[in-house]
Design an enzyme around this catalytic site. Structure first.
Site, mmCIF file in Angstrom:
data_model
loop_
_atom_site.group_PDB
_atom_site.id
_atom_site.type_symbol
_atom_site.label_atom_id
_atom_site.label_comp_id
_atom_site.label_asym_id
_atom_site.label_seq_id
_atom_site.Cartn_x
_atom_site.Cartn_y
_atom_site.Cartn_z
ATOM 1 N N PRO A 120 0.773 -1.246 0.000
ATOM 2 C CA PRO A 120 0.000 0.000 0.000
ATOM 3 C C PRO A 120 0.806 1.300 0.000
ATOM 4 O O PRO A 120 0.770 2.088 0.953
ATOM 5 C CB PRO A 120 -0.857 -0.129 1.254
ATOM 6 C CG PRO A 120 -0.014 -0.958 2.171
ATOM 7 C CD PRO A 120 0.710 -1.931 1.283
ATOM 8 N N CYS A 121 1.476 1.564 -1.108
ATOM 9 C CA CYS A 121 2.242 2.812 -1.229
ATOM 10 C C CYS A 121 1.322 4.031 -1.239
ATOM 11 O O CYS A 121 1.777 5.144 -0.978
ATOM 12 C CB CYS A 121 3.132 2.768 -2.465
ATOM 13 S SG CYS A 121 2.271 2.471 -4.000
#
EC number: 2.1.1.63
Length: 159
Positions: free
Chosen positions: A125-126
């Protein structure tokens, strides 16, 4: 796409997603506006499991992905990507905070560059990493998608 990797597509509220991988791991989840290659006939079950987990995420039935993943990168990049997976669903941190978590505050630019090279959108989850003062900064899928994902996880608008 590596020679032994296969490909499927899945629809999502943020557009078409391309899922790349093998029978052993998922190597990429990326946003695409159109099918750029033909899906692999009889793709490994793992690719379909990834599509299902993404669907569960969009239905708010999943907050953590349980998939074997692999993307090429340096030891530093692997460390950053690992720490991305520790950011809880619905929470955000700054690039500076992420650099501090990996133990090198001076690596803030490298952390940002590595974040941008993440090939496993949503799964790693950047999108949960934001700029100082809550400012949304670059996102490979476009800032509107980053905002949508953050809103989705929070259940409303963040900013």
């Amino acid at each position: 796409m590596e020679a032994n990797e296969q490909l499927i597509y899945t629809a999502s509220p943020v557009g078409l997603l391309a899922i790349h991988g093998t029978a052993e791991y998922i190597s990429a989840v990326s946003f695409t506006d159109e099918k750029k290659a033909e899906p692999t006939p009889d793709a490994p079950p793992l690719l379909h499991a990834c599509a299902l987990q993404l669907q569960e995420y969009f239905e708010k039935k999943r907050q953590v992905f349980d998939l074997p993943i692999q993307q090429p990168g340096t030891t530093f990049q692997q460390t950053v990507w690992h720490y991305l997976t520790t950011i809880p669903y619905g929470e955000t941190i700054t690039y500076l905070a992420l650099a501090k978590r990996i133990g090198n505050v001076k690596s803030i630019r490298a952390v940002g560059t590595t974040n941008g090279r993440n090939q496993l959108a949503i799964v790693v989850p950047c999108h949960r990493v934001i700029g100082a003062n809550g400012v949304l900064t670059g996102y490979a899928g476009g800032l509107w998608r980053k905002q949508w994902l953050l809103d989705h996880e929070k259940g409303g608008r963040l900013f």
